[in-house]
Design an enzyme around this catalytic site. Sequence first.
Site, mmCIF file in Angstrom:
data_model
loop_
_atom_site.group_PDB
_atom_site.id
_atom_site.type_symbol
_atom_site.label_atom_id
_atom_site.label_comp_id
_atom_site.label_asym_id
_atom_site.label_seq_id
_atom_site.Cartn_x
_atom_site.Cartn_y
_atom_site.Cartn_z
ATOM 1 N N HIS A 106 0.871 -1.181 0.000
ATOM 2 C CA HIS A 106 0.000 0.000 0.000
ATOM 3 C C HIS A 106 0.897 1.217 0.000
ATOM 4 O O HIS A 106 1.842 1.288 0.790
ATOM 5 C CB HIS A 106 -0.907 -0.017 1.248
ATOM 6 N N ARG A 149 -4.188 -6.192 -7.212
ATOM 7 C CA ARG A 149 -5.588 -6.051 -6.819
ATOM 8 C C ARG A 149 -6.068 -4.605 -6.958
ATOM 9 O O ARG A 149 -5.407 -3.668 -6.504
ATOM 10 C CB ARG A 149 -5.755 -6.480 -5.353
ATOM 11 N N HIS A 207 0.828 -5.056 2.214
ATOM 12 C CA HIS A 207 -0.581 -4.836 2.539
ATOM 13 C C HIS A 207 -1.472 -6.007 2.181
ATOM 14 O O HIS A 207 -2.396 -6.352 2.923
ATOM 15 C CB HIS A 207 -1.042 -3.587 1.780
HETATM 16 P P1 FAD Z 1 -9.065 -11.853 7.918
HETATM 17 O O1 FAD Z 1 -10.096 -10.822 8.081
HETATM 18 O O2 FAD Z 1 -7.650 -11.438 8.081
HETATM 19 O O3 FAD Z 1 -9.365 -13.015 8.961
HETATM 20 C C1 FAD Z 1 -8.455 -14.082 9.106
HETATM 21 C C2 FAD Z 1 -8.904 -14.903 10.293
HETATM 22 O O4 FAD Z 1 -8.212 -16.147 10.326
HETATM 23 C C3 FAD Z 1 -8.638 -14.255 11.646
HETATM 24 O O5 FAD Z 1 -9.757 -14.468 12.442
HETATM 25 C C4 FAD Z 1 -7.436 -15.041 12.179
HETATM 26 O O6 FAD Z 1 -7.346 -15.072 13.578
HETATM 27 C C5 FAD Z 1 -7.761 -16.418 11.638
HETATM 28 N N1 FAD Z 1 -6.602 -17.317 11.538
HETATM 29 C C6 FAD Z 1 -5.491 -17.165 10.797
HETATM 30 N N2 FAD Z 1 -4.680 -18.231 10.956
HETATM 31 C C7 FAD Z 1 -5.306 -19.082 11.812
HETATM 32 C C8 FAD Z 1 -4.979 -20.345 12.380
HETATM 33 N N3 FAD Z 1 -3.806 -20.962 12.119
HETATM 34 N N4 FAD Z 1 -5.866 -20.919 13.212
HETATM 35 C C9 FAD Z 1 -7.035 -20.319 13.537
HETATM 36 N N5 FAD Z 1 -7.389 -19.106 13.039
HETATM 37 C C10 FAD Z 1 -6.534 -18.506 12.177
HETATM 38 N N6 FAD Z 1 -9.895 -4.575 1.538
HETATM 39 C C11 FAD Z 1 -10.945 -3.957 0.948
HETATM 40 O O7 FAD Z 1 -11.614 -4.549 0.099
HETATM 41 N N7 FAD Z 1 -11.281 -2.693 1.321
HETATM 42 C C12 FAD Z 1 -10.601 -1.982 2.260
HETATM 43 O O8 FAD Z 1 -10.955 -0.857 2.575
HETATM 44 C C13 FAD Z 1 -9.477 -2.607 2.878
HETATM 45 N N8 FAD Z 1 -8.751 -1.937 3.814
HETATM 46 C C14 FAD Z 1 -7.748 -2.607 4.461
HETATM 47 C C15 FAD Z 1 -7.061 -1.956 5.486
HETATM 48 C C16 FAD Z 1 -6.096 -2.619 6.211
HETATM 49 C C17 FAD Z 1 -5.372 -1.924 7.322
HETATM 50 C C18 FAD Z 1 -5.791 -3.970 5.881
HETATM 51 C C19 FAD Z 1 -4.738 -4.715 6.651
HETATM 52 C C20 FAD Z 1 -6.441 -4.615 4.839
HETATM 53 C C21 FAD Z 1 -7.428 -3.938 4.127
HETATM 54 N N9 FAD Z 1 -8.123 -4.563 3.094
HETATM 55 C C22 FAD Z 1 -9.170 -3.928 2.490
HETATM 56 C C23 FAD Z 1 -7.912 -5.976 2.805
HETATM 57 C C24 FAD Z 1 -9.010 -6.776 3.513
HETATM 58 O O9 FAD Z 1 -9.273 -6.199 4.764
HETATM 59 C C25 FAD Z 1 -8.635 -8.218 3.713
HETATM 60 O O10 FAD Z 1 -8.137 -8.766 2.517
HETATM 61 C C26 FAD Z 1 -9.863 -9.028 4.139
HETATM 62 O O11 FAD Z 1 -10.434 -8.428 5.274
HETATM 63 C C27 FAD Z 1 -9.458 -10.453 4.447
HETATM 64 O O12 FAD Z 1 -10.528 -11.107 5.034
HETATM 65 P P2 FAD Z 1 -10.372 -12.623 5.440
HETATM 66 O O13 FAD Z 1 -11.645 -13.038 6.046
HETATM 67 O O14 FAD Z 1 -9.826 -13.372 4.305
HETATM 68 O O15 FAD Z 1 -9.179 -12.602 6.536
HETATM 69 C C1 SIN Z 2 -7.549 1.643 1.792
HETATM 70 O O1 SIN Z 2 -8.482 2.059 2.461
HETATM 71 O O2 SIN Z 2 -6.723 2.359 1.248
HETATM 72 C C2 SIN Z 2 -7.388 0.165 1.654
HETATM 73 C C3 SIN Z 2 -8.281 -0.318 0.612
HETATM 74 C C4 SIN Z 2 -7.887 -1.703 0.182
HETATM 75 O O3 SIN Z 2 -6.860 -2.221 0.595
HETATM 76 O O4 SIN Z 2 -8.625 -2.265 -0.635
#
Ligand code: FAD
Ligand code: SIN
Length: 531
Positions: free
Chosen positions: A241, A384, A349
């Site tokens: 990012h 992405r 990121h």
């Molecule tokens: P996560 O939400 O990361 O959840 C992963 C889960 O798996 C957690 O609960 C964790 O504890 C669990 N886990 C992991 N390993 C294990 C294990 N071995 N055993 C048990 N549990 C485990 N994307 C957008 O589209 N829009 C945005 O505005 C945006 N902003 C972002 C801002 C930030 C600061 C960040 C870091 C990312 C952002 N992204 C954004 C990206 C997006 O947030 C993530 O890609 C998305 O939330 C991932 O969701 P997920 O459910 O795959 O994983």
């Molecule tokens: C951001 O708010 O800039 C993050 C958005 C994203 O990672 O998709």
Amino acid sequence: MRLKTDFLVIGSGIAGLSYALKVAEQGHVIILTKKDAEESATKYAQGGIAAVTYIPDSFEKHIRDTMIAGDELNDPEIVRITITESTDRITELVDWGVIFDKTKTGLFDLGKEGGHSEYRVLHHKDQTGLAIERALLDRVRNHPNISLLEHHFAIELLTQHHLGLRVDRNTPDITCYGVYVLDVITNEIKTILARTTMLSTGGAGNVYNTTTNPPIATGDGIAMVHRARGEIKNMEFIQFHPTALFNPKDKPAFLITEALRGFGAVLKTFDGEEFMQKYDERGSLAPRDIVARAIDTEIKISGYEYVHLDCRHLGKEELILHFPTVYAKCLSIGIDISHDLIPVIPAAHYICGGIKVNEFAQSSIKRLYASGECAHTGLHGANRLASNSLLESLVFSHRAAQHSMDMAGKLMHCDEIPDWDAEGMVFNEEMILITHTVKELQGLMSSYVGIVRSNLRLQRALKRLNIIFRETEYLYKRSILDVNICELRNLINTAYLIIKMAIARKESRGLHYSLDFPREAGLIDEKKFTD
Ligand code: FAD
Ligand code: SIN
């Protein structure tokens, strides 16, 4: 202890929770999560979720923007599926209680981010992820068919390997029967057997030393699938990012949302000069790979540690109204963003690659699904498009839920799987070895496998990683399991996949930029994507 369930879900971010709520209509669900359930990347998402809502936007425009950002390495059919299903998934989120900001006329207040040709990002101020995570978790906690096991760390996928059968990458019918999981509170290793398993373990930003990702992002799901001999793809495409707050004390690095640039903030050098036009005609709102590389270049040329983001012209009241989290965070370190420039740097990121899945989120391992950041659907290609990942999680968790509900009734538990064997393991007194190795790994990945790469750097990274790998495997085989050593192993596995796939890609494409394959940034034939 042995537990049985119909649907096992690993991870409690948007991908795991939205899937669990659907399959729970048909059977019992166990959700495992390694920390408090709320702790996830989802919780920290700021900018929002991209979806087509109003004219003049259209599915075609969103598809085109996604393909251009992805440097055309995207799977066009997956892009079409994701975007045409976006509207239904947003309606569902709203029905689940997520509140998106609206204008005075009652329409969604849409934001814009890098690479988007229209305003299309739905958001809840700069706290979109928190609003989604809380709404979903609230429903999950109140669902009679869902057991949520917090502080449970998934260690290993169970396959026929655990029945004593040989499994290698050519075995055609590798099948997942559940997981071994460490109860972090009692230190017990439990066997959980399931008809189907969903991996939604999120990203892997912690392979680098500067990341916006929370500490849970250690590539666990990707590493588990790799060790179980499943297929992993496109790991070389790590999204940096462009604008994390430069404050070296912060770990993770605090994100300054791209929506702020969509709102009019402009990137400037340390000395206050605009520079993005030199690199791309879209300026500060060019796709992330281009902006991050431009900042990296400016930092290297100037010798300063950061560049600036200027939002002083946007008005204090508006900034506080739309970006309360960013405003408060910056103020807490003495920066009033309505008067002062914000120091920013790129930070790891998002991982565009991951566990290879098909259009129903099925992995190459039978009975195993993957959704969210740990999965590779083909949506993102080489880079992405901003705010497409929350959407991707919803779309593929929905498709996986439909598919696994059809399948689960036909599948039996595999009762022959033995419990975990801890024989020969001794207590691990060498915590210093683990913490030091994590830093070493992050250092080598940031130095050699960062925004700009070369064959020489990648080969050097692989050699160093090999040493770290061997030392850690030796330690792991003797240690009583704890989360730290498991996460370190997963980080090493993930780093290995990133380096190997980066070496194999003999071109500069999207987020993978190699000095050995020079290519002018942003050169893509946009005429191909006419409306
Ligand atoms: P996560 O939400 O990361 O959840 C992963 C889960 O798996 C957690 O609960 C964790 O504890 C669990 N886990 C992991 N390993 C294990 C294990 N071995 N055993 C048990 N549990 C485990 N994307 C957008 O589209 N829009 C945005 O505005 C945006 N902003 C972002 C801002 C930030 C600061 C960040 C870091 C990312 C952002 N992204 C954004 C990206 C997006 O947030 C993530 O890609 C998305 O939330 C991932 O969701 P997920 O459910 O795959 O994983
Ligand atoms: C951001 O708010 O800039 C993050 C958005 C994203 O990672 O998709």
